[in-house]
Design a protein around this motif. Structure first.
Motif, PDB file in Angstrom:
ATOM      1  N   GLU A  25       0.836  -1.202   0.000  1.00 38.59           N
ATOM      2  CA  GLU A  25       0.000   0.000   0.000  1.00 38.59           C
ATOM      3  C   GLU A  25       0.874   1.257   0.000  1.00 38.59           C
ATOM      4  O   GLU A  25       0.611   2.219  -0.730  1.00 38.59           O
ATOM      5  N   PHE A  26       1.916   1.265   0.814  1.00 40.04           N
ATOM      6  CA  PHE A  26       2.842   2.391   0.904  1.00 40.04           C
ATOM      7  C   PHE A  26       3.474   2.654  -0.459  1.00 40.04           C
ATOM      8  O   PHE A  26       3.478   3.790  -0.945  1.00 40.04           O
ATOM      9  N   ALA A  27       3.977   1.604  -1.084  1.00 42.52           N
ATOM     10  CA  ALA A  27       4.616   1.736  -2.396  1.00 42.52           C
ATOM     11  C   ALA A  27       3.619   2.254  -3.431  1.00 42.52           C
ATOM     12  O   ALA A  27       3.946   3.149  -4.223  1.00 42.52           O
ATOM     13  N   ARG A  28       2.411   1.702  -3.422  1.00 42.70           N
ATOM     14  CA  ARG A  28       1.388   2.121  -4.389  1.00 42.70           C
ATOM     15  C   ARG A  28       1.072   3.596  -4.244  1.00 42.70           C
ATOM     16  O   ARG A  28       1.004   4.329  -5.228  1.00 42.70           O
ATOM     17  N   LYS A  29       0.899   4.059  -3.017  1.00 47.42           N
ATOM     18  CA  LYS A  29       0.578   5.464  -2.774  1.00 47.42           C
ATOM     19  C   LYS A  29       1.727   6.390  -3.170  1.00 47.42           C
ATOM     20  O   LYS A  29       1.510   7.556  -3.489  1.00 47.42           O
ATOM     21  N   LEU A  30       2.944   5.868  -3.125  1.00 43.80           N
ATOM     22  CA  LEU A  30       4.112   6.665  -3.512  1.00 43.80           C
ATOM     23  C   LEU A  30       4.392   6.595  -5.013  1.00 43.80           C
ATOM     24  O   LEU A  30       5.187   7.365  -5.537  1.00 43.80           O
ATOM     25  N   GLY A  31       3.779   5.615  -5.675  1.00 37.19           N
ATOM     26  CA  GLY A  31       4.011   5.453  -7.105  1.00 37.19           C
ATOM     27  C   GLY A  31       5.327   4.766  -7.430  1.00 37.19           C
ATOM     28  O   GLY A  31       5.928   5.008  -8.471  1.00 37.19           O
ATOM     29  N   VAL A  32       5.778   3.907  -6.506  1.00 42.48           N
ATOM     30  CA  VAL A  32       7.014   3.145  -6.716  1.00 42.48           C
ATOM     31  C   VAL A  32       6.711   1.669  -6.487  1.00 42.48           C
ATOM     32  O   VAL A  32       5.643   1.315  -6.000  1.00 42.48           O
ATOM     33  N   SER A  33       7.662   0.814  -6.802  1.00 42.83           N
ATOM     34  CA  SER A  33       7.441  -0.621  -6.604  1.00 42.83           C
ATOM     35  C   SER A  33       7.644  -0.998  -5.140  1.00 42.83           C
ATOM     36  O   SER A  33       8.434  -0.364  -4.422  1.00 42.83           O
ATOM     37  N   SER A  34       6.956  -2.036  -4.719  1.00 41.50           N
ATOM     38  CA  SER A  34       7.154  -2.539  -3.358  1.00 41.50           C
ATOM     39  C   SER A  34       8.566  -3.109  -3.216  1.00 41.50           C
ATOM     40  O   SER A  34       9.151  -3.054  -2.137  1.00 41.50           O
ATOM     41  N   ALA A  35       9.131  -3.621  -4.312  1.00 41.89           N
ATOM     42  CA  ALA A  35      10.509  -4.133  -4.274  1.00 41.89           C
ATOM     43  C   ALA A  35      11.490  -3.007  -3.933  1.00 41.89           C
ATOM     44  O   ALA A  35      12.434  -3.215  -3.168  1.00 41.89           O
ATOM     45  N   TYR A  36      11.238  -1.817  -4.478  1.00 42.83           N
ATOM     46  CA  TYR A  36      12.106  -0.674  -4.173  1.00 42.83           C
ATOM     47  C   TYR A  36      12.034  -0.310  -2.695  1.00 42.83           C
ATOM     48  O   TYR A  36      13.059  -0.137  -2.035  1.00 42.83           O
ATOM     49  N   ILE A  37      10.808  -0.207  -2.165  1.00 43.23           N
ATOM     50  CA  ILE A  37      10.649   0.137  -0.741  1.00 43.23           C
ATOM     51  C   ILE A  37      11.324  -0.933   0.115  1.00 43.23           C
ATOM     52  O   ILE A  37      11.996  -0.613   1.094  1.00 43.23           O
ATOM     53  N   MET A  56       6.774  10.712   1.599  1.00 39.21           N
ATOM     54  CA  MET A  56       6.661   9.643   2.601  1.00 39.21           C
ATOM     55  C   MET A  56       6.234  10.216   3.943  1.00 39.21           C
ATOM     56  O   MET A  56       5.389   9.651   4.633  1.00 39.21           O
ATOM     57  N   GLU A  57       6.835  11.344   4.324  1.00 43.02           N
ATOM     58  CA  GLU A  57       6.477  11.987   5.590  1.00 43.02           C
ATOM     59  C   GLU A  57       4.985  12.316   5.623  1.00 43.02           C
ATOM     60  O   GLU A  57       4.323  12.103   6.648  1.00 43.02           O
ATOM     61  N   ASP A  58       4.470  12.821   4.515  1.00 41.41           N
ATOM     62  CA  ASP A  58       3.041  13.153   4.442  1.00 41.41           C
ATOM     63  C   ASP A  58       2.188  11.900   4.637  1.00 41.41           C
ATOM     64  O   ASP A  58       1.234  11.909   5.411  1.00 41.41           O
ATOM     65  N   LEU A  59       2.533  10.820   3.926  1.00 38.50           N
ATOM     66  CA  LEU A  59       1.769   9.576   4.049  1.00 38.50           C
ATOM     67  C   LEU A  59       1.844   8.994   5.457  1.00 38.50           C
ATOM     68  O   LEU A  59       0.875   8.424   5.955  1.00 38.50           O
ATOM     69  N   LEU A  60       2.995   9.116   6.078  1.00 41.51           N
ATOM     70  CA  LEU A  60       3.196   8.552   7.419  1.00 41.51           C
ATOM     71  C   LEU A  60       2.779   9.524   8.523  1.00 41.51           C
ATOM     72  O   LEU A  60       2.878   9.194   9.704  1.00 41.51           O
ATOM     73  N   GLU A  61       2.345  10.712   8.116  1.00 37.91           N
ATOM     74  CA  GLU A  61       1.932  11.763   9.054  1.00 37.91           C
ATOM     75  C   GLU A  61       3.046  12.095  10.038  1.00 37.91           C
ATOM     76  O   GLU A  61       2.822  12.246  11.249  1.00 37.91           O
TER      77      GLU A  61
END
Length: 91
Positions: A25-37, A56-61
């Protein structure tokens, strides 16, 4: 383990888990692959750019600058201001 001795990847993973966001979910919201994260969290890849860290800071609040500081990056607003100032002084 004290937070200061943890790697950037460890801290990113900790923040993500504390925010209750899964890796995919984190990767999708950032527009990157989960493999990268995954590679970043395992310190197999360099920390992302300051702009991506701010996203990332915004997504993680997280407070602005948290991940940027942990990754030892220069904040994007500083880079923009420096570049603009440099352009003005070269005229």
């Amino acid at each position: 383990m004290p937070n200061a001795s943890r790697s950037f990847g460890d801290r990113l993973r900790m923040h993500r888990i504390e925010a209750g966001i899964g890796l995919r979910e984190f990767a999708r919201k950032l527009g990157v692959s989960s493999a990268y994260i995954c590679r970043v969290e395992k310190d197999r890849d360099y920390p992302p750019s300051a702009q991506m860290l701010e996203k990332m800071e915004d997504l993680l609040e997280l407070p602005r600058g948290t991940l940027v500081a942990e990754a030892k990056r220069v904040p994007s607003n500083f880079v923009k201001a420096f570049t603009k100032n440099k352009e003005n002084t070269e005229m």
